[in-house]
Scaffold this active site. Structure first.
Site, mmCIF file in Angstrom:
data_model
loop_
_atom_site.group_PDB
_atom_site.id
_atom_site.type_symbol
_atom_site.label_atom_id
_atom_site.label_comp_id
_atom_site.label_asym_id
_atom_site.label_seq_id
_atom_site.Cartn_x
_atom_site.Cartn_y
_atom_site.Cartn_z
ATOM 1 N N LYS B 127 0.801 -1.112 -0.111
ATOM 2 C CA LYS B 127 -0.077 0.003 0.052
ATOM 3 C C LYS B 127 1.042 1.287 0.048
ATOM 4 C CE LYS B 127 -2.698 -0.655 3.644
ATOM 5 N NZ LYS B 127 -2.236 -1.970 4.154
ATOM 6 N N THR B 129 3.847 1.685 -1.194
ATOM 7 C CA THR B 129 4.435 1.867 -2.546
ATOM 8 C C THR B 129 3.429 2.381 -3.566
ATOM 9 O OG1 THR B 129 4.481 -0.331 -3.188
ATOM 10 C CG2 THR B 129 6.567 0.413 -2.083
ATOM 11 N N ARG B 151 1.854 7.449 7.340
ATOM 12 C CA ARG B 151 2.105 7.327 8.805
ATOM 13 C C ARG B 151 3.586 7.372 9.042
ATOM 14 N NH1 ARG B 151 -0.755 1.761 8.990
ATOM 15 N NH2 ARG B 151 0.421 1.671 6.993
ATOM 16 N N LYS B 162 11.735 -5.686 10.479
ATOM 17 C CA LYS B 162 11.189 -5.221 9.369
ATOM 18 C C LYS B 162 11.742 -4.549 8.427
ATOM 19 C CE LYS B 162 6.807 -2.402 8.884
ATOM 20 N NZ LYS B 162 7.134 -1.047 9.024
ATOM 21 N N ALA B 381 -2.740 -0.109 13.958
ATOM 22 C CA ALA B 381 -4.091 -0.633 13.387
ATOM 23 C C ALA B 381 -4.958 -1.423 13.948
ATOM 24 C CB ALA B 381 -3.478 -1.013 11.925
ATOM 25 N N PHE B 412 -3.355 -2.150 7.410
ATOM 26 C CA PHE B 412 -4.035 -3.356 7.316
ATOM 27 C C PHE B 412 -4.900 -3.441 6.185
ATOM 28 C CE2 PHE B 412 -3.610 -4.892 12.051
ATOM 29 C CZ PHE B 412 -2.284 -4.818 11.994
ATOM 30 N N PHE B 491 4.439 -7.921 -9.589
ATOM 31 C CA PHE B 491 5.562 -8.538 -9.195
ATOM 32 C C PHE B 491 6.090 -8.994 -10.484
ATOM 33 C CE2 PHE B 491 5.435 -9.268 -4.375
ATOM 34 C CZ PHE B 491 4.676 -7.925 -4.114
ATOM 35 N N TRP B 520 7.271 0.168 -8.301
ATOM 36 C CA TRP B 520 8.333 -0.104 -7.652
ATOM 37 C C TRP B 520 9.384 -0.155 -8.582
ATOM 38 C CZ3 TRP B 520 12.362 -3.587 -7.627
ATOM 39 C CH2 TRP B 520 13.089 -3.801 -6.120
#
Lengths: 667, 667
Positions: B127, B129, B151, B162, B381, B412, B491, B520
């Protein structure tokens, strides 16, 4: 802060807000405005009642707010910082890049002035205000380049009992609310870095307890696209372990085990977590009680953030590389076989340097009179060395140039802050001070002369304080070969006779000069005499020398400080202290300087022994080490590293006007 | 991040650093440079071995660093922020003052686009990107004013598992290391404010336990210069207690006792401490074990900082005054007599507003293609609403103007983040969205279609995912009357047939449009089709409506969400949940919106139920409330509010070059 009177230098009229008016009081307001470096005052006196006493309710934050700071880029331009060397944080503060040191490499350093104090009362004797008043006098009034280098205060006490720490009255750093709050986030960065180490320690112990050597190795050195390699941090650990291999496949099972197991002894972890909050309930805690941590509970605690070793490192590092190396060397505990375990062993040292990459740049602010200030680092003055950063001093010395002055402040009394400034900070920086300004107050001198304050005996008490504590603190500075100017921080209750007496006796006790200071009420103008005396003293020779050779045995270094600085007959080591010293010697830490953790309320270890005590033996209860910061710290008493909140903390009065965005109640 | 391939748009030559070369791989480097809004690429391909597969080792931070951000004051000028409305924090980020809202009061808002997602795999579906790619396409390619509102990520996971959260590839916020580290200190401010409340709670309990009513009163309302008066915060407490007196001397002994004793029930304190570090050993702890705390030990815990209610308040406040009022209303626990105790009762609410006074200003950064981004607030979230700040969206909507676009992101899947965006955030802000961009991936659709990935069944799996989860998430947006554009985040492993199938089925399931996105690899150019589709969709009518009326009973609001959004047959309340709901109704909290704490890995409460589950009853284990933030949060499962560190955390690879100051290993 609530003042009882102000020295008035002019007259005029302004409005008085009703909130200033208290029953039974007269109100005075001084309105400073800065024009071409001169402070002018506008004053109104309104008699509200028939009381003859004047009480003035004007707070530091009101004084601070009444003066709009000049834009920080303008300040930077005035002192020769290039735009590309400046990183503004809002309008009134900025970080200065360390590349400035390279650019000004050939520039001669300015004169280096340390502000220290006699043994203080619990209220403090005003070293910060003297520091700020002195630079205001030097810059704005004597037109000599000057820079103040101050410590950043912890945010915790701002909401507890202490209030602000930006100076006071007309000798302040502005905006004082930014100085006392987040500033540019350096202490927050220290908190983040410190607590990442702590999280890494406990997580590592859990993972080692629940995994085989092979599983640990496969996770610590994973195969990425079929290739398995050590990270640079892991290569460093292998080197320390004497395993000179770089191919993971070539390690023997024994070497794998040695590499993957830090084998930390839970009872010998010295690293604590930190918060920048006065949170007494975190002094001693038990962690790991959730079921996910599989019963690996452990007693530990939190310190206030400024007590972190990382703060001491920030203050002592003289480059990014030096800081990174010190962070890697920090010892967090001991393995079950007695080996020290470092931040680099945990694999976390690179991340710590990343978290601290901006914190290493000093923050520039200004005094009420628009002269430059560096605010950078604020280590504890007992378990650490209590001085602002080496880098801020170095940058400032280049910026002021040959005839300029850098005035820096040492925490606590001269027996602690100044001794550590010389033996630890100057050793790390290579800088040599030209003069010590020793701050005294009549209030503290009376205490050292045998107070409580009995009117009839006042003169005797003041003289006693001068001939005991003041004399001794002057002598301590002379041990290091540095001349002393005594700055008497004048309170409105001091009589002229007392002021004259202190100045006369201070000179008899060896001070190059001794002058009264009125900076709190008058700003720089009130410190003109001090500025002239300091300027004069720096023309005299300073033959700086360390108190001890760094290669002396640890015990001898401690004894030297105890005898020569504190006036003790000797020291007495507890068995724990002796064992620790043996261990530090074994580990090769024997040639670090000493950072005594002693009460600041007496030259001795007994807070109620005022003046210049003699005939005592200094007990060394325990000895600890901050290997990254680079000092051994003997504990002479019990040092609290986490303050608490009183029944009515300062925060009850702190508020924000949501329309004007003005802060009230910080003082 | 390690990429397997990049789409190449041009050719040229540059040097390849040796560190990029891995055994068995070919190396490609793309070097973006921004000139007049157009991204150009310089590419080199070197075949190192005979392997036919291309493996590209280019990390997000390398892409980020290759693009020098434009000075933030230049960016501000481009988008119409006045110099006096900007507070720079270094060169590439700045806070924007809220006064801009007043200045642009009459300016019409731009179009408001929400980016949400289908139910994700644990890896996330991109989301962020998509959000960045979309604004890059809108601004740099379609020449439409646009703003991304993101955020701020927690710093903890950056050093855990992460890595960064600034987008990725050629759809990033730069500099990504600043985005992922301290930024402008907002989360540190939240930590400080949150922990001041915690310290105040425990200190207050200690002081109440050890002092008489009279002693407490004398300390809480001290006599200053003979005058005793209540502070404004204390007057507020008196009013809530129904004691309408302002003269401390007029309180009866019973009123004094009621006033001074919060009488907190230690077993009913809901306030936890926080750190912005993944520190699992702090999940459950015992505090107060030092002798100074007189045996008042208590079990509690730490959450990660972004789980603090103060973060949710920052995200929902629409002015400084609103934030201050919300901070004051926060309930920290319950008295022994069952009364809620607030931050204002503790006397700390003004100090909290002071600590948060800068955090409330959104931080401006930029995308790789030089378009503006606000980074502001990042609440959890699940236990919170998972959306960036109301204020950033409002500022951005004014700045882009009538024909511009603000693209904001919900955490989410759409069943959680979007539902809360509509029912909680839009209710607080009064803003109405024009279109939802629903992000899907072939990978996640296959999962929802019944994966694991079996080649022969791929087409069936993808179609199954579209007709189950994707359809349901589109329907959820339509419940609120908002049109949906599906963005398929492509992808390299996706086939053209799969891409075509998803786009076709999405439209059959009710999407206004559905397009593939290549941001991307290609940046804004890869999102041109999406930008055109979004522009088109916003010309259609949006008939926004809330899902439930705020005055419905709490149970009915929960049931409505469970049935209409999740597809549950009904809900089942535990006795604890029922009791809590009764209590909240008694206390007057019944008309707050609902913030479900449910797994994001399924539309149901069962993480392994993919697609669009039906025939289940949603269990409500417990119900909690964030009164300051302004929502009730039912717990559908066990929510972890403190992540841990793995055996080999990210920090092993994170390092700083002390000479170039470049950061490596953030990805």
């Amino acid at each position: 802060m609530q003042a009882d009177a102000l020295v008035l230098l002019g007259a005029g009229t302004i409005d008085v807000p009703p909130s200033w008016v208290r029953p039974g009081a007269a109100v005075i307001r001084c309105q400073p405005s800065l024009e071409t470096g001169i402070v002018t005052y506008t004053v109104i006196v309104i008699t509200i009642t028939l009381h003859s006493c004047f009480s003035v309710f004007i707070s530091d934050i009101e004084i601070s707010r009444a003066q709009t700071p000049k834009p920080v880029d303008q300040l930077a331009a005035e002192i020769g910082v290039l735009p590309e060397e400046l990183e503004a944080y809002g309008r009134s503060k900025a970080k200065v890049q360390l590349s400035l040191l390279d650019r000004l490499h050939t520039q001669p350093d300015g004169k280096y002035v340390l502000v220290a104090g006699i043994t203080p009362t619990p209220l403090g004797e005003g070293k910060s205000t003297v520091t700020i008043g002195l630079v205001q006098a030097l810059s704005a009034h004597l037109k000599l380049n000057s820079f103040a280098c101050l410590r950043q205060p912890s945010q915790g006490p701002t909401f507890g009992v202490k209030g602000g720490a930006a100076g006071g009255g007309y000798a302040q750093v502005i905006p004082m609310e930014e100085f006392n709050l987040h500033l540019t986030g350096d202490i927050h960065a220290i908190t983040a870095a410190n607590n990442l180490v702590a999280a890494a320690i406990d997580a590592r112990m859990l993972h080692e307890a629940t995994q085989s050597d092979k599983a640990l190795f496969n996770r610590l050195v994973p195969s990425v696209n079929g290739v398995r390699r050590f990270s640079p941090i892991q290569i460093s650990r292998l080197n320390r372990l004497g395993i000179n291999k770089t191919d993971p496949a070539s390690l023997t099972p024994q070497e794998v085990s040695t590499f993957v197991r830090l084998d930390l002894d839970p009872s010998k972890i010295t690293w604590q977590r930190v918060v920048d909050t006065n949170d007494r309930f975190l002094r001693k805690i038990t962690v790991g009680q959730a079921s996910t941590e599989k019963g690996m509970i452990r007693e530990t605690g939190f310190d206030i953030a400024v007590a972190s070793e990382i703060m001491a490192i920030l203050a002592l590092a003289d480059s990014l590389e030096d800081m990174k190396n010190r962070l890697a060397r920090m010892v967090v505990g001991t393995s079950r076989s007695g080996q020290p375990i470092t931040a680099e062993d945990l694999g976390v040292s690179g991340a710590l340097a990343v978290l601290m990459k901006d914190a290493i740049k000093p923050t520039m602010m200004q005094t009420l009179e628009g002269t430059p200030v560096f605010v950078h680092a604020g280590p504890f003055a007992n378990i650490a060395h209590g001085n602002s950063s080496v880098l801020a001093d170095k940058l400032a010395l280049k910026l002021v140039g040959r005839n300029g002055f850098v005035v820096t402040e040492a925490g606590f009394g001269a027996d602690i802050g100044m001794e550590k400034f010389f033996n630890i900070k100057c050793r790390a920086s290579g800088l040599r001070p030209n003069v010590v300004v020793l701050v005294a107050t009549v209030r503290a001198l009376k205490m050292h002369g045998g107070g409580p304050n009995v009117i009839a005996k006042v003169r005797i008490l003041v003289a006693g304080g001068c001939r005991s504590n003041l004399r001794k603190q002057i002598q301590i500075a002379h041990l290091f070969g540095v001349p002393v100017v005594v700055a008497l921080n004048v309170f409105k209750t001091d009589t002229q006779a007392e002021i004259d007496l202190v100045c006369q006796l201070a000179k008899e006790c060896g001070a190059s000069d001794a002058v009264p200071c009125h900076h709190w009420a008058q700003g720089g103008r009130g410190s003109l005499e001090l500025a002239q005396a300091v300027n004069e003293a720096t023309s005299r020779p300073s033959n700086f020398q360390f108190l001890y050779n760094i290669e002396m045995p640890i015990v001898e270094k401690i004894r030297t400080i105890a005898q020569k600085v504190y006036g003790a007959d000797d020291i007495e080591l507890s068995p724990e202290a002796e064992a620790k010293i043996d261990y530090y010697n074994q580990q090769g830490y024997g040639s670090l300087p000493i950072c005594m953790a002693k009460t600041h309320l007496s030259l001795s270890h007994m807070p109620d022994k005022k003046g210049a005590p003699t005939g005592f033996t200094l007990p060394i209860r325990d000895v600890r080490a901050s290997i990254g910061a680079g000092f051994i710290f003997p504990l002479v008493g019990t040092m609290s590293t986490m303050p608490g909140l009183p029944t009515r903390p300062c925060f009850y009065d702190i508020d924000l006007d949501p329309v004007t965005e003005e802060i009230t109640g910080l003082f």
